[in-house]
Write an enzyme that holds these catalytic residues in place. Structure first.
Site, PDB file in Angstrom:
ATOM      1  N   ASP A 151      -2.330   8.143  -0.722  1.00 43.67           N
ATOM      2  CA  ASP A 151      -2.155   6.811  -1.283  1.00 43.67           C
ATOM      3  C   ASP A 151      -0.757   6.300  -0.902  1.00 43.67           C
ATOM      4  O   ASP A 151       0.239   7.030  -1.041  1.00 43.67           O
ATOM      5  CB  ASP A 151      -2.285   6.852  -2.812  1.00 43.67           C
ATOM      6  CG  ASP A 151      -2.219   5.465  -3.426  1.00 43.67           C
ATOM      7  OD1 ASP A 151      -3.265   4.802  -3.499  1.00 43.67           O
ATOM      8  OD2 ASP A 151      -1.104   5.049  -3.823  1.00 43.67           O
ATOM      9  N   ASN A 154       2.589  -5.840  -1.374  1.00 41.16           N
ATOM     10  CA  ASN A 154       1.752  -7.025  -1.148  1.00 41.16           C
ATOM     11  C   ASN A 154       2.250  -8.223  -1.951  1.00 41.16           C
ATOM     12  O   ASN A 154       2.307  -9.355  -1.448  1.00 41.16           O
ATOM     13  CB  ASN A 154       0.299  -6.719  -1.514  1.00 41.16           C
ATOM     14  CG  ASN A 154      -0.495  -6.152  -0.350  1.00 41.16           C
ATOM     15  OD1 ASN A 154      -0.134  -6.350   0.809  1.00 41.16           O
ATOM     16  ND2 ASN A 154      -1.562  -5.436  -0.653  1.00 41.16           N
ATOM     17  N   HIS A 180       0.185 -10.258   1.950  1.00 40.45           N
ATOM     18  CA  HIS A 180      -0.845  -9.369   2.487  1.00 40.45           C
ATOM     19  C   HIS A 180      -0.718  -9.125   3.989  1.00 40.45           C
ATOM     20  O   HIS A 180      -1.009  -8.006   4.442  1.00 40.45           O
ATOM     21  CB  HIS A 180      -2.231  -9.919   2.142  1.00 40.45           C
ATOM     22  CG  HIS A 180      -2.562  -9.777   0.683  1.00 40.45           C
ATOM     23  ND1 HIS A 180      -3.065  -8.621   0.151  1.00 40.45           N
ATOM     24  CD2 HIS A 180      -2.446 -10.654  -0.343  1.00 40.45           C
ATOM     25  CE1 HIS A 180      -3.250  -8.774  -1.154  1.00 40.45           C
ATOM     26  NE2 HIS A 180      -2.884 -10.010  -1.482  1.00 40.45           N
ATOM     27  N   ASP A 224      -0.770  -5.460   5.554  1.00 40.64           N
ATOM     28  CA  ASP A 224      -1.666  -5.007   6.618  1.00 40.64           C
ATOM     29  C   ASP A 224      -0.883  -4.271   7.709  1.00 40.64           C
ATOM     30  O   ASP A 224      -1.354  -3.272   8.266  1.00 40.64           O
ATOM     31  CB  ASP A 224      -2.415  -6.193   7.225  1.00 40.64           C
ATOM     32  CG  ASP A 224      -3.478  -6.754   6.290  1.00 40.64           C
ATOM     33  OD1 ASP A 224      -3.778  -6.094   5.277  1.00 40.64           O
ATOM     34  OD2 ASP A 224      -3.999  -7.849   6.581  1.00 40.64           O
ATOM     35  N   GLU A 277      -5.383   0.856  -0.340  1.00 41.18           N
ATOM     36  CA  GLU A 277      -4.321   1.675   0.247  1.00 41.18           C
ATOM     37  C   GLU A 277      -4.633   3.165   0.148  1.00 41.18           C
ATOM     38  O   GLU A 277      -3.749   4.007   0.321  1.00 41.18           O
ATOM     39  CB  GLU A 277      -2.985   1.384  -0.432  1.00 41.18           C
ATOM     40  CG  GLU A 277      -2.853   1.856  -1.854  1.00 41.18           C
ATOM     41  CD  GLU A 277      -3.402   0.892  -2.891  1.00 41.18           C
ATOM     42  OE1 GLU A 277      -2.991   0.980  -4.056  1.00 41.18           O
ATOM     43  OE2 GLU A 277      -4.250   0.037  -2.540  1.00 41.18           O
TER      44      GLU A 277
END
Length: 295
Positions: free
Chosen positions: A170, A178, A183, A187, A213
């Site tokens: 994780d 984010n 975002h 990414d 994630e």
């Protein structure tokens, strides 16, 4: 009953590759379309065998066995989808329909095979299959395909009495990344992370994005010590990449939970459950580290 019209139009059809074989399985006549499909010319035909146009020995054995059944009158016809080899070394996919060629007394003289090029359809099929199994952003396996492959990996490990481990990974504080940076930047972190992990993993390892994630890796033939070594290498490699990051790049870390297959595991869910608990302990211990189901 005699045909109502000439069969020349079938033989000369631009979509059908037709070949006639004698009872020995030797090619005795081919249509122009057949020559075009396989990149041969008429001078090559006398020296060709069935094995020359199939992609591997297994297919050759199967095709010869089916032809023998036709010549021995055990079957009248068969239909297969095959990967065929061209003279120039290339390949194409084709549907082939093979039927017995007989005289009026029903004696088998040989066989006639009709081949239709389906390479475009196969290409689309492979593309759709790939898209259905891969995460579009990270270009690694998705959750569904991960479960399919990993369940089989567990069965193989039990059959071979081999170890198997799972990493549950994780990205730390990803929601905060984010929220603060957007975002698109998140990414970029995901793609960068995947690249780092791929640098470390072995060829048979199964790497997938489970969701958001969260990622997982199934490590075949990996005991608990080997799994911890791989996990530590991932952490170290991410730290190295962070040390080289540009001023506009945000460093990040990951936490890893590790579980190793046990005799009493009923399936992949048991392994994931323990790896998830290990991941939780890694988070509780301060993140940017791994914990195992042996801790």
């Amino acid at each position: 009953m005699e045909p109502a019209w000439s069969l020349d139009s079938i033989w000369n059809n631009e979509h059908l590759g037709i070949v006639q074989l004698n009872h020995k399985g030797e090619l005795v006549a081919v249509s122009d379309k057949w020559l075009n499909l396989y990149n041969y010319d008429e001078n090559d035909i006398a020296s060709l065998s069935v094995g020359d146009i199939l992609s591997d020995r297994r297919q050759e054995r199967e095709s010869r066995s089916l032809l023998d059944e036709i010549f021995q009158r055990k079957r009248r016809s068969y239909r297969l989808t095959r990967k065929f080899r061209k003279k120039n070394g290339g390949y194409f996919w084709g549907n082939v329909y093979v039927c017995a060629a007989t005289d009026k007394a029903e004696n088998v003289l040989g066989a006639t095979a009709v081949v239709v090029d389906i390479s475009r359809e196969k290409e689309l099929e492979f593309k759709l299959r790939y898209l259905s199994s891969v995460d579009p952003l990270c270009q690694i396996f998705n959750r569904r395909h991960f479960f399919k492959l990993s369940e089989q990996a567990m069965l193989d490990a039990r059959r071979d009495d081999a170890p198997l481990s799972l990493l549950y990974i994780d990205i730390d504080d990803f929601k905060k990344i984010n929220d603060l940076y957007g975002h698109p930047y998140g990414d970029e972190i995901l793609v960068n992370f995947v690249r780092c992990v791929k640098d470390i993993l072995r060829v048979p390892d199964i790497f997938a994005r489970i969701g958001g994630e969260e990622f997982a890796v199934t490590l075949s033939n990996a005991s608990a010590p080997e799994a911890t070594r791989i996990a530590q290498r991932i952490l170290d490699h991410i730290a190295e990449m962070n040390a080289m990051h540009r001023p506009d790049e945000l460093p990040y870390s990951v936490s890893i939970g590790i579980a190793t297959m046990r005799e009493d595991d009923h399936g992949l869910d048991d392994l994931i459950r323990r790896a998830d608990k290990s991941l939780y302990r890694a988070k509780q211990a301060g993140k940017n580290r791994y914990r195992t189901d042996l801790d």
